[in-house]
Write an enzyme that holds these catalytic residues in place. Structure first.
Site, PDB file in Angstrom:
ATOM      1  N   GLY A  64       0.821  -1.209   0.000  1.00  0.00           N
ATOM      2  CA  GLY A  64       0.000   0.000   0.000  1.00  0.00           C
ATOM      3  C   GLY A  64       0.853   1.255   0.000  1.00  0.00           C
ATOM      4  O   GLY A  64       1.936   1.304  -0.590  1.00  0.00           O
ATOM      5  N   SER A  65       0.400   2.264   0.723  1.00  0.00           N
ATOM      6  CA  SER A  65       0.978   3.608   0.612  1.00  0.00           C
ATOM      7  C   SER A  65       2.447   3.713   1.022  1.00  0.00           C
ATOM      8  O   SER A  65       3.138   4.616   0.550  1.00  0.00           O
ATOM      9  CB  SER A  65       0.156   4.600   1.434  1.00  0.00           C
ATOM     10  OG  SER A  65      -1.099   4.812   0.815  1.00  0.00           O
ATOM     11  N   VAL A  66       2.945   2.831   1.886  1.00  0.00           N
ATOM     12  CA  VAL A  66       4.356   2.938   2.253  1.00  0.00           C
ATOM     13  C   VAL A  66       5.256   2.731   1.039  1.00  0.00           C
ATOM     14  O   VAL A  66       6.387   3.233   0.990  1.00  0.00           O
ATOM     15  CB  VAL A  66       4.744   1.942   3.375  1.00  0.00           C
ATOM     16  CG1 VAL A  66       4.079   2.320   4.679  1.00  0.00           C
ATOM     17  CG2 VAL A  66       4.418   0.514   2.989  1.00  0.00           C
TER      18      VAL A  66
END
Length: 447
Positions: free
Chosen positions: A255-257
């Site tokens: 995801g966003s990481v």
């Protein structure tokens, strides 16, 4: 004509156990050590009350009467072990019975003073002291040491001959393994991961603390766990699940990481800069597919704002500008798709789809952390490279291995695997990520 040695007829050999080495944190806090424990043996030719021994073994040691009785009346054997690693109370109570033929010898037992501390990392041993999981297993050849032996003369009944000759080979104690972890940092992480598990009612939770400039792992925690002094050996399925070091073994969509990797790659290749602008209507259409942003509408943004907003369409655009071949080059250079070689059990290389099967909409999704699977260890190492000046460091959980006298057997030093991005790019990435925490979406500190 064959020649048969008579030595087995008059010589008896007993093993002298080696003391297993310690496992400690970087400051010397003991995480695993060996202590003494008693083993109860029965010399069958001297037994005069088999029923009494079997009854006492059932009452005091919790063993099955029939099983013990069968062992100590088996005339084909001279000596049999009834139970190893007796508690002090068990040993005291059995000694008090005064049975003939019963003796007690000193054995070793593995102790874990901090109980469930770093369960999946440290691992545990069999009752015989052989590493079965975690560091205990992967570094068993260093920890175990080499057993000694005592050879002595015996008579026809198997009894030692008084004043007979003896040969003694001294045991070589195992080496001590020192981890890079810090028990104070580990305690804080364990509490945070435990809270995260409870707050989210999750099946499991995990966390890692790594020094970005050295690759040294300061703390690593997976919950739920168990007391290493009492592994749930009777439930193999539970033992396997709870022992799994998910930080290196489990792959997941980050995801966003993963946007940190996309950002660093795009800046390094010059496809975006601080003057770049993006527009987010709440989605981006790629190859006819409508891919949503996590927010309704971020509107017009510069690079810093797009990063602060963690805007999916902006990172899709960065990935598409890079193109499949170039983005994949960075994905691999940041360490994804291969094991990080920490030396911990069960390490996975993650899942990076072959680039020949990647379409534009797949590439766009990779840009914000979908359609790719990574391990937590890979993610920690990759982000460290993005912010430490651009070097992918070899993650280490082992600081060194030392003899009982303190001599160095093996010692790990910080090691650069490769340079991934320039120092200038890394400095800009750091600056932009500070903005995420101070002004953007990173301000909400929730599990």
């Amino acid at each position: 004509t064959s020649i048969v040695s008579a030595e087995p007829l008059w010589a008896s050999t007993s093993t002298v156990s080696a003391k297993r080495g310690k496992i400690t944190d970087v400051n010397g806090i003991v995480l695993a050590q060996s202590g003494s424990a008693d083993t109860m043996e029965v010399y069958i030719p001297n037994v005069t009350d088999a029923e009494g021994i079997a009854e006492a073994s059932e009452r005091i040691l919790g063993l099955e009467y029939e099983s013990v009785y069968k062992k100590i009346t088996d005339k084909t054997r001279s000596t049999v072990i009834i139970k190893r690693q007796l508690t002090e109370d068990e040993c005291r109570a059995m000694r008090a019975c005064g049975f003939k033929g019963v003796s007690f010898s000193v054995d070793t037992k593995r102790y874990y003073p901090l109980k469930s501390f770093m369960t999946q990392v440290i691992g545990y041993t069999t009752i015989d002291g052989v590493g079965q999981d975690g560091i205990e297993a992967s570094y068993d050849k260093y920890l175990a040491g080499t057993a000694g032996r005592l050879v002595y003369e015996k008579d026809g009944s198997g009894r030692e001959i008084p004043y007979g000759s003896e040969t003694y080979v001294e045991a070589q104690d195992g080496y001590d393994v020192v981890l890079t972890t810090d028990a104070v940092v580990q305690s804080s992480l364990e509490r945070a991961v435990e809270e995260c598990l409870a707050v989210n009612n999750a099946n499991y939770a995990m966390g890692i603390v790594m020094e970005v400039n050295t690759g040294n792992i300061k703390a690593l925690s997976v919950k739920p766990d168990f007391d290493l002094n009492n592994p749930p050996r009777s439930d193999l399925e539970a033992l396997s699940s709870l022992s799994r070091n998910r930080i290196v073994a489990d792959s997941f969509e980050p995801g966003s990481v993963f946007k940190v990797i996309t950002l660093a790659s795009a800046i390094e290749e010059g496809v975006v800069s601080t003057s770049s602008t993006f527009n987010c209507p709440g989605f981006k259409i790629v190859d006819g597919q409508r891919i949503k942003c996590w927010s309704t509408n971020h509107g017009h943004q510069n690079l810093a704002e797009a990063v602060q907003n963690s805007c999916n369409p902006s990172f899709m655009e960065m990935a598409l500008r890079l193109g499949t071949d170039k983005f994949y080059e960075y994905i691999y250079n940041f360490g994804f798709g291969t094991s990080t070689n920490t030396g911990m059990n069960g390490e996975s290389g993650g899942i990076v789809r072959n680039q020949k099967y990647i379409k534009s909409f797949d590439l766009a999704r990779i840009g914000f952390g979908q359609t790719i699977a990574v391990t937590a260890m890979q993610m920690a190492a990759g982000i460290s490279a993005a912010v430490n000046g651009g070097n992918l460091m070899q993650p280490h959980i082992i600081k060194g291995i030392y003899t009982p006298e303190g001599e160095t057997v093996l010692e790990n030093k910080p090691m650069v695997v490769r340079r991934v991005i320039s120092e200038e790019t890394s400095a800009l990435v750091r600056e932009l990520l500070v903005g995420v925490v101070e002004e953007g979406s990173g301000r909400s500190h929730t599990c």
